[in-house]
Write a protein that holds these residues in place. Structure first.
Motif, PDB file in Angstrom:
ATOM      1  N   LYS A  39     -21.430  22.593  27.236  1.00 51.24           N
ATOM      2  CA  LYS A  39     -20.226  23.163  27.833  1.00 51.24           C
ATOM      3  C   LYS A  39     -19.400  22.085  28.508  1.00 51.24           C
ATOM      4  O   LYS A  39     -18.183  22.085  28.445  1.00 51.24           O
ATOM      5  N   LYS A  40     -20.113  21.185  29.194  1.00 50.42           N
ATOM      6  CA  LYS A  40     -19.450  20.131  29.939  1.00 50.42           C
ATOM      7  C   LYS A  40     -18.600  19.268  29.011  1.00 50.42           C
ATOM      8  O   LYS A  40     -17.488  18.880  29.344  1.00 50.42           O
ATOM      9  N   LYS A  86     -29.299  21.784  27.701  1.00 55.04           N
ATOM     10  CA  LYS A  86     -28.549  21.659  26.476  1.00 55.04           C
ATOM     11  C   LYS A  86     -27.267  22.489  26.514  1.00 55.04           C
ATOM     12  O   LYS A  86     -26.169  22.012  26.214  1.00 55.04           O
ATOM     13  N   LEU A  87     -27.432  23.737  26.930  1.00 54.46           N
ATOM     14  CA  LEU A  87     -26.310  24.673  26.993  1.00 54.46           C
ATOM     15  C   LEU A  87     -25.216  24.150  27.921  1.00 54.46           C
ATOM     16  O   LEU A  87     -24.037  24.103  27.561  1.00 54.46           O
ATOM     17  N   LEU A  88     -25.601  23.722  29.129  1.00 58.09           N
ATOM     18  CA  LEU A  88     -24.591  23.359  30.118  1.00 58.09           C
ATOM     19  C   LEU A  88     -23.991  21.979  29.854  1.00 58.09           C
ATOM     20  O   LEU A  88     -22.818  21.756  30.114  1.00 58.09           O
ATOM     21  N   GLN A  89     -24.789  21.073  29.303  1.00 54.20           N
ATOM     22  CA  GLN A  89     -24.226  19.767  28.964  1.00 54.20           C
ATOM     23  C   GLN A  89     -23.246  19.894  27.802  1.00 54.20           C
ATOM     24  O   GLN A  89     -22.240  19.194  27.738  1.00 54.20           O
ATOM     25  N   GLN A 148       0.587  28.080  32.564  1.00 46.70           N
ATOM     26  CA  GLN A 148      -0.201  27.778  33.763  1.00 46.70           C
ATOM     27  C   GLN A 148       0.269  26.477  34.417  1.00 46.70           C
ATOM     28  O   GLN A 148       0.400  26.397  35.636  1.00 46.70           O
ATOM     29  N   LYS A 149       0.553  25.487  33.557  1.00 46.06           N
ATOM     30  CA  LYS A 149       1.023  24.203  34.087  1.00 46.06           C
ATOM     31  C   LYS A 149       2.366  24.361  34.799  1.00 46.06           C
ATOM     32  O   LYS A 149       2.581  23.820  35.887  1.00 46.06           O
ATOM     33  N   LYS A 192       3.536  27.006  36.207  1.00 48.31           N
ATOM     34  CA  LYS A 192       3.321  27.729  37.461  1.00 48.31           C
ATOM     35  C   LYS A 192       2.852  26.759  38.549  1.00 48.31           C
ATOM     36  O   LYS A 192       3.320  26.807  39.688  1.00 48.31           O
ATOM     37  N   ILE A 193       1.930  25.879  38.179  1.00 53.29           N
ATOM     38  CA  ILE A 193       1.413  24.904  39.149  1.00 53.29           C
ATOM     39  C   ILE A 193       2.531  23.955  39.586  1.00 53.29           C
ATOM     40  O   ILE A 193       2.705  23.691  40.775  1.00 53.29           O
ATOM     41  N   LEU A 194       3.328  23.490  38.616  1.00 50.98           N
ATOM     42  CA  LEU A 194       4.423  22.563  38.946  1.00 50.98           C
ATOM     43  C   LEU A 194       5.434  23.217  39.889  1.00 50.98           C
ATOM     44  O   LEU A 194       5.927  22.589  40.813  1.00 50.98           O
ATOM     45  N   GLY A 226     -15.164  21.749  27.538  1.00 44.35           N
ATOM     46  CA  GLY A 226     -14.053  21.987  28.453  1.00 44.35           C
ATOM     47  C   GLY A 226     -13.107  23.088  28.033  1.00 44.35           C
ATOM     48  O   GLY A 226     -13.190  23.611  26.921  1.00 44.35           O
ATOM     49  N   ILE A 227     -12.189  23.459  28.924  1.00 44.25           N
ATOM     50  CA  ILE A 227     -11.172  24.461  28.626  1.00 44.25           C
ATOM     51  C   ILE A 227      -9.790  23.866  28.923  1.00 44.25           C
ATOM     52  O   ILE A 227      -9.683  22.847  29.582  1.00 44.25           O
ATOM     53  N   VAL A 228      -8.769  24.534  28.418  1.00 48.20           N
ATOM     54  CA  VAL A 228      -7.433  23.934  28.422  1.00 48.20           C
ATOM     55  C   VAL A 228      -6.434  24.810  29.186  1.00 48.20           C
ATOM     56  O   VAL A 228      -6.431  26.033  29.039  1.00 48.20           O
ATOM     57  N   LEU A 229      -5.589  24.169  29.989  1.00 45.37           N
ATOM     58  CA  LEU A 229      -4.517  24.881  30.692  1.00 45.37           C
ATOM     59  C   LEU A 229      -3.374  25.170  29.724  1.00 45.37           C
ATOM     60  O   LEU A 229      -2.975  24.301  28.956  1.00 45.37           O
TER      61      LEU A 229
END
Lengths: 86, 194
Positions: free
Chosen positions: A66-67, A61-64, A77-78, A80-82, A70-73
């Motif tokens: 979480k799935k 239950k906990l991990l589903q 951060q974006k 930096k990646i670009l 999600g988390i956000v960039l």
């Protein structure tokens, strides 16, 4: 008869290990029998088996959950990646 | 690649970052439990995608392609951090854990009264209980946590987890078992006192 009994008796530690092993692998006929016999007579192991099941369901239950969240960039951060692509 | 092709690739990868970046980032985060590592892995994934851009077949799903690259990066990361040291450490922790739980005959030591049982039918809907469990999962040794994440987050089969983590099948269930013992001990300690 006594040796037969000794062969069939396993400790709680072994019984608990077999309980966990069972989730991934099928047990041998002998191990299945030993585990069943042990569980019939051992109350402490019954509690472990129950708690193990609760942990199973709760982890799922906990991990589903979480799935699905999600988390956000961040924009930084974006960027930096670009930049690393240039 | 020509300059025009290069710019086209850059633009496309930028679009993918906007569209799929968060999914990749979340995925990497839950596989590694570190936001910094996850960010690095997403970055490496997009760099690899950029370099191999001409291998991407137009019309196929970019997200699937990116996830394949990311998963390979995650496996590389696992392999690199799967040193003998951390395995010995987790063996040692396993030993302590067993001494805490069983007496010398392998019989359960007297259990503290546990306030979580299947009699409480609302337990699994209790957000606080799940939060305590979450903390207990984060406190697991890294190897064990990976096994738990692969099993419950990814719903992977035993043989796939072994392949991904580069371990034998008996390593796998032993780690899963120890992780469970530790979670049980951790819940006993932390759920009762709330």
């Amino acid at each position: 008869m006594k040796t037969l009994m000794n062969l069939a008796m396993i400790s709680c530690k072994q019984a608990a290990e077999l309980t966990s092993k069972q989730e991934f692998d099928s047990l041998s006929f002998g191990d299945t029998l030993k585990l069943k016999m042990h569980q019939k007579i051992c109350k402490a192991c019954k509690q472990f088996t129950q708690q193990s099941k609760i942990i199973d369901i709760a982890l799922d239950k906990l991990l589903q959950d979480k799935k699905s969240k999600g988390i956000v960039l961040t924009t930084e951060q974006k960027d930096k990646i670009l930049k690393s692509l240039q | 690649m020509s300059n025009t092709a290069l710019r086209k690739a850059q633009k496309e990868i930028g679009n993918w970052l906007n569209t799929y970046g968060n999914d990749l980032y979340s995925w990497a985060y839950y596989k590694t439990s570190s936001k910094e590592t996850a960010e690095d892995l997403v970055q490496e994934t997009l760099i690899s995608a950029f370099k191999a851009f001409d291998k991407f077949r137009p019309g196929s799903n970019p997200k699937t392609w990116l996830l394949t690259i990311l998963n390979n990066k995650i496996i590389d990361y696992y392999r690199a951090s799967n040193t003998n040291k951390s395995f010995n450490q987790s063996q040692l922790q396993g030993q302590n854990l067993e001494n805490d739980n069983y007496d010398s005959n392998g019989i359960w030591k007297k259990q503290e009264v546990s306030l979580w049982s299947n009699k409480d039918e609302h337990l699994l809907d209790n957000a606080e209980f799940l939060e305590v469990l979450n903390k207990c999962v984060s406190a697991l040794p890294e190897n064990w946590r990976r096994v738990i994440i692969s099993k419950y987050f990814d719903h992977k089969k035993g043989k796939d987890i072994c392949k991904e983590l580069d371990i034998t099948s008996s390593n796998l269930w032993q780690m899963a078992h120890r992780a469970k013992l530790q979670l049980k001990t951790c819940l006993n300690k932390n759920w009762n006192t709330i």
